[in-house]
Design an enzyme around this catalytic site. Structure first.
Site, PDB file in Angstrom:
ATOM      1  N   ASP A  59      41.297  61.042  35.378  1.00 47.16           N
ATOM      2  CA  ASP A  59      40.463  59.834  35.952  1.00 47.16           C
ATOM      3  C   ASP A  59      38.993  60.321  35.796  1.00 47.16           C
ATOM      4  OD1 ASP A  59      38.887  57.675  37.244  1.00 47.16           O
ATOM      5  OD2 ASP A  59      41.086  57.067  37.833  1.00 47.16           O
ATOM      6  N   CYS A 186      39.597  44.456  38.439  1.00 46.89           N
ATOM      7  CA  CYS A 186      39.699  44.534  39.971  1.00 46.89           C
ATOM      8  C   CYS A 186      38.526  44.001  40.594  1.00 46.89           C
ATOM      9  CB  CYS A 186      40.380  45.569  40.719  1.00 46.89           C
ATOM     10  SG  CYS A 186      41.848  46.117  40.150  1.00 46.89           S
ATOM     11  N   CYS A 243      54.943  46.404  13.429  1.00 52.21           N
ATOM     12  CA  CYS A 243      54.020  46.937  14.339  1.00 52.21           C
ATOM     13  C   CYS A 243      53.470  48.153  13.684  1.00 52.21           C
ATOM     14  CB  CYS A 243      54.931  47.520  15.653  1.00 52.21           C
ATOM     15  SG  CYS A 243      53.960  48.338  16.789  1.00 52.21           S
TER      16      CYS A 243
END
Length: 253
Positions: A59, A186, A243
């Site tokens: 992250d 968010c 796909c």
């Protein structure tokens, strides 16, 4: 296992489905966790405390005060710190024997291709479709199981995409890369605090089952939660003809 490990993981050892051999498999495994926020927090804490031998947390963001409402790996004292370093501290506080690697970057296709190859299971705890598709592509390429979760508002979903299974769909079967829905974040949409804990805990459970070789995974099934009513629904997933990621070629008709 050492005496300390036998004591620490004793409640796993008492489970016939896990036992000594299953716990040894966990201790020898490597989980790659993309995202150290709302979903990544319970994922990292449960995988680390349950005895997954190696965790790689990825992250690029830092801890913000607005994260603390739901991102339980972080604390007020670590506001401003890199999320991966904060989550690493939280895991090691629970299990000092865990090997946790903190990688502070935004995972792109090139980095993921190398990192996914070294993992036994990959957990997508990210919050954008570009990253989700890059993770999925790398998992299909290397034949690694992917545990995917998402949560926004009061709505959550979780599934497993396992390219080792001939009939298992991939993330792109459900969300084609060329028709991704509008991003919902968010920061603008809000999120019910316990929702990310529920979905992240399910992701951790699915990863532990895959690593220990127990039970039946969510491969082929998408679980969706409406937390307003605390009602679950499920849809069946199948590998899609044509796909572009897991089953390239012309679709029938």
């Amino acid at each position: 296992m050492s005496d300390d490990a036998l004591l620490r993981y004793s409640r796993h050892l008492l489970l016939d489905e896990i036992g000594i051999e299953g716990q040894r498999r966990l201790l020898a495994s490597h989980a790659l966790v993309i995202g150290a926020g709302g979903l990544g927090s319970p994922v990292a804490l449960y995988l680390g405390s349950a005895g997954v031998g190696r965790l790689t947390l990825v992250d690029a963001d830092t801890v913000d005060t607005t994260n603390l409402q739901r991102q339980i790996a972080h604390s007020q004292a670590r506001v401003g710190q890199l999320k991966v370093e904060s989550a690493r501290e939280a895991v090691l506080a629970l299990n000092p024997g865990a090997q946790v690697t903190a990688v502070a970057l935004r995972a792109d296709a090139g980095w993921l291709d190398a990192a996914v190859a070294e993992a036994d299971v990959v957990l997508d705890c990210s919050d954008n479709f570009a990253t989700r598709h890059a993770i999925n592509l790398a998992c299909v390429h290397h034949g690694k199981p992917l545990v995917s979760g998402a949560a926004i508002g009061f709505d959550g979903q979780v599934s497993v995409y396992d390219p080792r299974l001939p009939a298992s769909s991939c993330y792109a079967c459900l969300f084609p890369p060329d028709s991704a829905p509008d991003e919902a974040r968010c920061a603008t949409m809000g999120v019910f605090a316990p929702l990310v804990g529920i979905i992240g805990s399910m992701q951790a459970a699915e990863a532990l089952k895959l690593l220990a070789g127990i039970g039946t995974s969510l491969a082929g099934r998408l679980q969706m939660l409406d937390a307003r009513r605390m009602a679950w629904s499920e849809i069946r997933l199948a590998r899609q003809a044509g796909c572009p990621v897991c089953n390239p070629g012309p679709a029938p008709g």
